[in-house]
Design a protein around this motif. Structure first.
Motif, PDB file in Angstrom:
ATOM      1  N   LYS A 148       0.854  -1.186   0.000  1.00 26.29           N
ATOM      2  CA  LYS A 148       0.000   0.000   0.000  1.00 26.29           C
ATOM      3  C   LYS A 148       0.887   1.231   0.000  1.00 26.29           C
ATOM      4  O   LYS A 148       2.093   1.113   0.202  1.00 26.29           O
ATOM      5  CB  LYS A 148      -0.926  -0.003   1.224  1.00 26.29           C
ATOM      6  CG  LYS A 148      -0.205  -0.082   2.584  1.00 26.29           C
ATOM      7  CD  LYS A 148      -1.148   0.034   3.757  1.00 26.29           C
ATOM      8  CE  LYS A 148      -2.035  -1.162   3.937  1.00 26.29           C
ATOM      9  NZ  LYS A 148      -2.906  -1.098   5.133  1.00 26.29           N
ATOM     10  N   VAL A 150      -2.741   2.774  -2.181  1.00 25.76           N
ATOM     11  CA  VAL A 150      -3.212   2.971  -3.543  1.00 25.76           C
ATOM     12  C   VAL A 150      -2.589   4.258  -4.075  1.00 25.76           C
ATOM     13  O   VAL A 150      -2.396   5.219  -3.344  1.00 25.76           O
ATOM     14  CB  VAL A 150      -4.762   3.032  -3.569  1.00 25.76           C
ATOM     15  CG1 VAL A 150      -5.273   4.238  -2.799  1.00 25.76           C
ATOM     16  CG2 VAL A 150      -5.289   3.035  -4.989  1.00 25.76           C
ATOM     17  N   GLY A 151      -2.232   4.241  -5.349  1.00 20.77           N
ATOM     18  CA  GLY A 151      -1.577   5.392  -5.965  1.00 20.77           C
ATOM     19  C   GLY A 151      -0.149   5.123  -6.364  1.00 20.77           C
ATOM     20  O   GLY A 151       0.406   5.839  -7.208  1.00 20.77           O
ATOM     21  N   ILE A 178      -6.425  -2.051  -3.526  1.00 18.61           N
ATOM     22  CA  ILE A 178      -5.672  -1.969  -4.783  1.00 18.61           C
ATOM     23  C   ILE A 178      -6.237  -3.025  -5.729  1.00 18.61           C
ATOM     24  O   ILE A 178      -6.141  -4.222  -5.464  1.00 18.61           O
ATOM     25  CB  ILE A 178      -4.174  -2.194  -4.537  1.00 18.61           C
ATOM     26  CG1 ILE A 178      -3.618  -1.053  -3.684  1.00 18.61           C
ATOM     27  CG2 ILE A 178      -3.419  -2.302  -5.855  1.00 18.61           C
ATOM     28  CD1 ILE A 178      -2.149  -1.199  -3.333  1.00 18.61           C
ATOM     29  N   ASN A 180      -7.612  -2.458  -9.879  1.00 21.59           N
ATOM     30  CA  ASN A 180      -7.189  -2.303 -11.281  1.00 21.59           C
ATOM     31  C   ASN A 180      -7.156  -0.816 -11.630  1.00 21.59           C
ATOM     32  O   ASN A 180      -7.530  -0.419 -12.725  1.00 21.59           O
ATOM     33  CB  ASN A 180      -8.154  -3.051 -12.199  1.00 21.59           C
ATOM     34  CG  ASN A 180      -7.603  -3.230 -13.604  1.00 21.59           C
ATOM     35  OD1 ASN A 180      -6.431  -3.537 -13.792  1.00 21.59           O
ATOM     36  ND2 ASN A 180      -8.446  -3.026 -14.607  1.00 21.59           N
ATOM     37  N   GLN A 181      -6.705   0.003 -10.679  1.00 19.30           N
ATOM     38  CA  GLN A 181      -6.660   1.440 -10.907  1.00 19.30           C
ATOM     39  C   GLN A 181      -5.691   1.783 -12.043  1.00 19.30           C
ATOM     40  O   GLN A 181      -4.732   1.046 -12.288  1.00 19.30           O
ATOM     41  CB  GLN A 181      -6.241   2.156  -9.614  1.00 19.30           C
ATOM     42  CG  GLN A 181      -7.299   2.151  -8.526  1.00 19.30           C
ATOM     43  CD  GLN A 181      -7.228   0.941  -7.607  1.00 19.30           C
ATOM     44  OE1 GLN A 181      -6.406   0.042  -7.819  1.00 19.30           O
ATOM     45  NE2 GLN A 181      -8.087   0.896  -6.594  1.00 19.30           N
ATOM     46  N   PRO A 182      -5.951   2.875 -12.743  1.00 16.86           N
ATOM     47  CA  PRO A 182      -5.116   3.216 -13.909  1.00 16.86           C
ATOM     48  C   PRO A 182      -3.632   3.307 -13.596  1.00 16.86           C
ATOM     49  O   PRO A 182      -2.793   2.973 -14.438  1.00 16.86           O
ATOM     50  CB  PRO A 182      -5.673   4.588 -14.336  1.00 16.86           C
ATOM     51  CG  PRO A 182      -7.083   4.593 -13.857  1.00 16.86           C
ATOM     52  CD  PRO A 182      -7.069   3.831 -12.561  1.00 16.86           C
ATOM     53  N   PRO A 185      -2.394  -1.039 -13.071  1.00 11.97           N
ATOM     54  CA  PRO A 185      -3.318  -2.060 -13.580  1.00 11.97           C
ATOM     55  C   PRO A 185      -2.936  -3.455 -13.079  1.00 11.97           C
ATOM     56  O   PRO A 185      -1.757  -3.744 -12.841  1.00 11.97           O
ATOM     57  CB  PRO A 185      -3.161  -1.955 -15.098  1.00 11.97           C
ATOM     58  CG  PRO A 185      -2.620  -0.587 -15.340  1.00 11.97           C
ATOM     59  CD  PRO A 185      -1.757  -0.288 -14.149  1.00 11.97           C
ATOM     60  N   TYR A 186      -3.943  -4.293 -12.939  1.00 11.04           N
ATOM     61  CA  TYR A 186      -3.750  -5.602 -12.322  1.00 11.04           C
ATOM     62  C   TYR A 186      -2.616  -6.391 -12.964  1.00 11.04           C
ATOM     63  O   TYR A 186      -1.733  -6.894 -12.270  1.00 11.04           O
ATOM     64  CB  TYR A 186      -5.058  -6.394 -12.405  1.00 11.04           C
ATOM     65  CG  TYR A 186      -4.959  -7.797 -11.843  1.00 11.04           C
ATOM     66  CD1 TYR A 186      -4.969  -8.026 -10.469  1.00 11.04           C
ATOM     67  CD2 TYR A 186      -4.855  -8.904 -12.690  1.00 11.04           C
ATOM     68  CE1 TYR A 186      -4.881  -9.312  -9.945  1.00 11.04           C
ATOM     69  CE2 TYR A 186      -4.761 -10.188 -12.177  1.00 11.04           C
ATOM     70  CZ  TYR A 186      -4.775 -10.388 -10.813  1.00 11.04           C
ATOM     71  OH  TYR A 186      -4.682 -11.658 -10.303  1.00 11.04           O
TER      72      TYR A 186
END
Length: 378
Positions: A148, A150-151, A178, A180-182, A185-186
């Motif tokens: 961690k 996210v970001g 977390i 599949n954020q841009p 991506p996963y």
């Protein structure tokens, strides 16, 4: 229909016996409420609309009803296990489907039929399988942390994964937020973090594993499982209450993956007078569905579970249950490094210590991870 009862809450031979605690408001009859549950959860008709043959075979039978306190009652209802049809989704529907929309109904305990437990199968690996894969002998706790926040980019998350693995952490999982954020991506994150773990293992000679968060919409779930398997991951993180409890069994059976279950959204069921006991959901249900490890918020952390609740979850994950493998309790949610040895002394070595923020707060997560393992006798 005959309904044998187990007074010790161990599996019975042929029926599903559910123990409800009922809160009755003024003018509400406990016996009428109990009979209403038995009908609502099976035939969804008034009793006088049901034939004797249907009632005998399919309608739940109220086995007992006892008063606990003013307006508070306990009842036990036996159901034909065939109502679930060996489907976890229908099992949940039978347990709490329509009555979740009512009030004052709390499921305290379930006596599981042996045949139902066998059909659902339980953990594919369990505590012992995790130990074998990670090469951590009995008597020593396993460790876990979360990547961690996210970001971060895939390379940033991979750098953290490498650092934690070099410090000796056994399971390095994605944080459940977390996905599949841009920015990460996963598939890109999966490839980077798995490669980082493999590089660390080559350097240390240990067997750390990466569990990507595979929680996803139904149309993407299979792709995420397949990608994790093909990348060489031993297991995945799933939030079963978000993507469906049967997703655990799918990951186990079709992809051979170990599953660490996250409790996201389950708290909406843990109300004092309505819902399901946390130990049933995070213990019995997740284990029966196939989770090898179940995360829960530890006492003293950010979420307010009591020690009694935590120990009840531990018990249900590890107790003898119809031949199912024992699953690993994974207390987290704000556990501090300095307190980890005491919690293991209390909970037992067949526990996964999940620590995130307390390691990050020390700055050098590799050194912090090594100190954690030393404190745990590793």
């Amino acid at each position: 229909m005959t309904h044998p009862i187990s007074n010790e809450h161990t599996p019975v031979q042929s029926t599903l016996v559910v123990e409800y605690r009922l809160r009755c408001v003024a003018g509400e009859s406990a016996s009428v409420k109990a009979e209403g549950i038995a009908l609502e959860q099976t035939v969804e008709l008034a009793g006088d609309c049901v034939s004797d043959a249907i009632r005998e075979e399919w309608v739940g039978e109220v086995l007992s009803l006892s008063e606990l306190d003013e307006n508070l009652w306990r009842c036990r209802i036996a159901y034909n296990p065939a109502l679930a049809g060996e489907e976890l989704s229908q099992l949940l529907n039978t347990l709490f489907g329509n009555i979740s929309l009512k009030s004052g109904i709390f499921i305290e305990n379930i006596d599981w039929p042996v045949a139902m437990l066998k059909a659902f199968g339980g953990p594919g690996h369990g505590i012992e399988g995790l130990r074998r894969h990670l090469d951590v002998p009995g008597g020593l706790p396993l460790t876990c942390t979360a990547l961690k926040p996210v970001g971060l980019s895939p390379s940033g998350l991979a750098e953290l994964a490498f650092a934690f693995a070099c410090g000796g952490v056994d399971i390095i999982k994605d944080d459940h937020g977390i996905a599949n954020q841009p920015g990460a991506p996963y598939r890109e994150r999966l490839a980077a973090c798995q490669a980082a773990i493999e590089r660390a293992n080559q350097q240390t000679g240990k067997r750390a594993v990466y569990f990507p968060n595979a929680t996803a919409p139904a149309r993407l779930l299979g792709e995420r499982f397949a990608a994790a398997r093909d990348a060489g991951c031993f297991g995945v993180l799933l939030s079963p209450w978000l993507c469906g409890i049967d997703s655990i069994r799918w990951a186990r059976d079709e992809f051979g993956l170990a599953v660490m279950a996250h409790p996201a959204l389950t708290g909406s069921y843990f109300q004092s007078d309505h819902g399901l006991d946390p130990a049933l959901v995070l213990g019995d249900l997740f284990r029966i569905a196939g989770a090898d490890a179940s995360i829960y918020p530890n006492a003293g952390g950010r979420f307010g579970f009591s020690v009694d609740t935590c120990e009840a979850i531990n018990h249900r994950l590890r107790r003898p249950l119809g031949g199912l493998r024992a699953a690993a309790p994974t207390p987290g949610g704000g556990m501090n490094v300095r307190d980890a040895p005491a919690w293991i002394e209390r909970y037992g070595a067949d526990t996964i210590v999940l620590i995130g923020g307390s390691l990050y707060a020390q700055g050098d997560v590799t050194a912090a991870s090594k100190r954690l393992l030393t404190a745990l006798g590793r």
